[in-house]
Write a protein that holds these residues in place. Sequence first.
Motif, PDB file in Angstrom:
ATOM      1  N   UNK A   1       2.641   2.093  -5.010  1.00 32.33           N
ATOM      2  CA  UNK A   1       2.553   3.550  -4.929  1.00 32.33           C
ATOM      3  C   UNK A   1       3.428   4.223  -5.977  1.00 32.33           C
ATOM      4  N   UNK A   2       4.601   3.654  -6.249  1.00 29.76           N
ATOM      5  CA  UNK A   2       5.455   4.187  -7.314  1.00 29.76           C
ATOM      6  C   UNK A   2       4.702   4.149  -8.632  1.00 29.76           C
ATOM      7  N   UNK A   3       4.040   3.037  -8.889  1.00 32.49           N
ATOM      8  CA  UNK A   3       3.274   2.906 -10.133  1.00 32.49           C
ATOM      9  C   UNK A   3       2.157   3.942 -10.193  1.00 32.49           C
ATOM     10  N   UNK A   4       1.394   4.061  -9.131  1.00 33.99           N
ATOM     11  CA  UNK A   4       0.268   5.011  -9.125  1.00 33.99           C
ATOM     12  C   UNK A   4       0.752   6.432  -9.379  1.00 33.99           C
TER      13      UNK A   4
ATOM     14  N   UNK B   1       5.762  -1.475 -21.124  1.00 36.89           N
ATOM     15  CA  UNK B   1       6.988  -0.778 -20.743  1.00 36.89           C
ATOM     16  C   UNK B   1       7.493  -1.295 -19.403  1.00 36.89           C
ATOM     17  N   UNK B   2       8.691  -0.832 -19.048  1.00 28.86           N
ATOM     18  CA  UNK B   2       9.269  -1.155 -17.752  1.00 28.86           C
ATOM     19  C   UNK B   2       9.355   0.120 -16.907  1.00 28.86           C
ATOM     20  N   UNK B   3       9.095  -0.033 -15.619  1.00 29.41           N
ATOM     21  CA  UNK B   3       9.147   1.088 -14.687  1.00 29.41           C
ATOM     22  C   UNK B   3      10.187   0.786 -13.618  1.00 29.41           C
ATOM     23  N   UNK B   4      11.209   1.642 -13.514  1.00 27.40           N
ATOM     24  CA  UNK B   4      12.249   1.459 -12.499  1.00 27.40           C
ATOM     25  C   UNK B   4      11.681   1.808 -11.122  1.00 27.40           C
ATOM     26  N   UNK B   5      11.858   0.903 -10.167  1.00 29.63           N
ATOM     27  CA  UNK B   5      11.314   1.115  -8.824  1.00 29.63           C
ATOM     28  C   UNK B   5      12.411   1.139  -7.756  1.00 29.63           C
ATOM     29  N   UNK B   6      13.664   1.090  -8.186  1.00 30.60           N
ATOM     30  CA  UNK B   6      14.765   1.131  -7.234  1.00 30.60           C
ATOM     31  C   UNK B   6      15.304  -0.245  -6.908  1.00 30.60           C
ATOM     32  N   UNK B   7      16.439  -0.279  -6.218  1.00 33.93           N
ATOM     33  CA  UNK B   7      17.095  -1.529  -5.794  1.00 33.93           C
ATOM     34  C   UNK B   7      17.489  -2.401  -6.986  1.00 33.93           C
ATOM     35  N   UNK B   8      17.623  -1.794  -8.161  1.00 35.35           N
ATOM     36  CA  UNK B   8      17.993  -2.562  -9.347  1.00 35.35           C
ATOM     37  C   UNK B   8      16.839  -3.285 -10.008  1.00 35.35           C
TER      38      UNK B   8
ATOM     39  N   UNK C   1      -5.087   9.182  -9.412  1.00 35.87           N
ATOM     40  CA  UNK C   1      -5.538   9.646  -8.098  1.00 35.87           C
ATOM     41  C   UNK C   1      -6.250   8.531  -7.335  1.00 35.87           C
ATOM     42  N   UNK C   2      -7.172   7.853  -8.026  1.00 33.80           N
ATOM     43  CA  UNK C   2      -7.919   6.754  -7.429  1.00 33.80           C
ATOM     44  C   UNK C   2      -7.952   5.599  -8.420  1.00 33.80           C
TER      45      UNK C   2
ATOM     46  N   UNK D   1      -3.831  -5.429   2.028  1.00 37.00           N
ATOM     47  CA  UNK D   1      -2.895  -4.677   2.871  1.00 37.00           C
ATOM     48  C   UNK D   1      -2.710  -3.268   2.315  1.00 37.00           C
ATOM     49  N   UNK D   2      -2.522  -3.174   0.992  1.00 38.94           N
ATOM     50  CA  UNK D   2      -2.349  -1.856   0.369  1.00 38.94           C
ATOM     51  C   UNK D   2      -3.567  -0.984   0.613  1.00 38.94           C
ATOM     52  N   UNK D   3      -4.755  -1.534   0.439  1.00 36.45           N
ATOM     53  CA  UNK D   3      -5.963  -0.712   0.549  1.00 36.45           C
ATOM     54  C   UNK D   3      -6.195  -0.247   1.978  1.00 36.45           C
ATOM     55  N   UNK D   4      -5.679  -0.988   2.960  1.00 40.31           N
ATOM     56  CA  UNK D   4      -5.753  -0.542   4.342  1.00 40.31           C
ATOM     57  C   UNK D   4      -4.728   0.530   4.663  1.00 40.31           C
ATOM     58  N   UNK D   5      -3.602   0.498   3.965  1.00 35.00           N
ATOM     59  CA  UNK D   5      -2.562   1.512   4.183  1.00 35.00           C
ATOM     60  C   UNK D   5      -2.819   2.786   3.378  1.00 35.00           C
ATOM     61  N   UNK D   6      -3.572   2.656   2.300  1.00 37.67           N
ATOM     62  CA  UNK D   6      -3.874   3.807   1.438  1.00 37.67           C
ATOM     63  C   UNK D   6      -5.386   3.840   1.189  1.00 37.67           C
ATOM     64  N   UNK D   7      -6.173   4.006   2.227  1.00 36.83           N
ATOM     65  CA  UNK D   7      -7.630   3.885   2.088  1.00 36.83           C
ATOM     66  C   UNK D   7      -8.261   4.929   1.183  1.00 36.83           C
ATOM     67  N   UNK D   8      -7.593   6.064   0.978  1.00 34.23           N
ATOM     68  CA  UNK D   8      -8.165   7.111   0.129  1.00 34.23           C
ATOM     69  C   UNK D   8      -7.948   6.855  -1.357  1.00 34.23           C
ATOM     70  N   UNK D   9      -7.142   5.867  -1.683  1.00 33.34           N
ATOM     71  CA  UNK D   9      -6.785   5.646  -3.085  1.00 33.34           C
ATOM     72  C   UNK D   9      -7.654   4.595  -3.774  1.00 33.34           C
ATOM     73  N   UNK D  10      -8.218   3.681  -3.013  1.00 35.02           N
ATOM     74  CA  UNK D  10      -8.925   2.533  -3.602  1.00 35.02           C
ATOM     75  C   UNK D  10     -10.430   2.725  -3.451  1.00 35.02           C
ATOM     76  N   UNK D  11     -11.145   2.690  -4.573  1.00 36.48           N
ATOM     77  CA  UNK D  11     -12.597   2.868  -4.566  1.00 36.48           C
ATOM     78  C   UNK D  11     -13.310   1.530  -4.394  1.00 36.48           C
ATOM     79  N   UNK D  12     -12.877   0.534  -5.132  1.00 39.03           N
ATOM     80  CA  UNK D  12     -13.489  -0.798  -5.067  1.00 39.03           C
ATOM     81  C   UNK D  12     -12.420  -1.830  -5.373  1.00 39.03           C
TER      82      UNK D  12
END
Length: 321
Positions: free
Chosen positions: A94-97, A15-22, A103-104, A119-130
């Motif tokens: 984050x839109x996808x998650x 499927x396709x997921x709209x994330x904004x900006x067209x 949750x994780x 970079x993502x895992x450093x900005x969202x450290x609670x979301x990534x397990x491994x």
Amino acid sequence: MTRVEQALPPLISSKWIAVGDGHSLHLAEYGNPDGIPLLYLHGGPGAGCSSDDALLFDGRHWRILLLDQRGAGLSRPRGGLDHNGLTQLLADMEVLRETLGIEHWCLAGGSFGATLGLIYSGRHPDRVIAQSYWGLFIPSSEGMAWLYGPAGAARLFPDEYNSFSAGIPVKGWLSLLFEYFSKGFAHANQAVSERAFRRWLDWELALAYPGNHLLGPIDWRSRVLALIELHYARSGYFDAETAFVAALPNIRAHTRILQGECDWVCPADIAQHYGPLGARLGQDFELLTVVGGYHSLADGRMHKAVCAAGNWMLSVWHKHC
């Protein structure tokens, strides 16, 4: 089973997921719909995903999310460069998650996909397990100079670099090189444009899997890859190095990074001597060298190591969740 005979995990959805900006991003899910969510981050930037990427992971246990980043693969608009930068790619994750109600999750990817994931895992450290990555691209001036300048990989592959940079009077001036290819890609004469794309792609292939050459006509996926790669390179990867350095100390996910000994796109030596990365290494954050490994996963040694890292992530998840 051999790699050729290995069966693709079942397709869950496409499927396709709209994330904004067209932009709408294509998402293909494979494996077990009740499995551990695993986001696969392709490289390039702009490479897009292939169904074969799902073969890297055991579909009995994983819910494999193959996401084409902005402009890449089957995402729309194809090759779109507007509103296509580091900030947007991170926000899209984050839109996808949130859209999928996850949750994780675990992350995996190669080259610039590894950069993005860290970079993502450093900005969202609670979301990534491994997370497991390979062929990590360090978005520094040294990393760019190695890849595109005359004093890096060019010294190992002088003939290929001469073909790549022919017609550019000042070889070490990367902005001039990028401008040259930008004009070449957009040239009204199809033959001129074709040559520019082929030179860009041939150089990358020479480093990713030495001895191989681009054969036949250039398909749309390869053109999109070159366009988006150039877009990011011309923009200095949107200051990804600053974001990368800031993220590293905040990463809490168990992390394994694999660098091929013979990776000439993202050489192990640059990663091993990059101070901010070295400062983060520890028991839960590994940087491993794959002996004889190249950048491309067409190389059997890298493929085997990446598959093993996927199984390692499974064990981490079951210990902590």
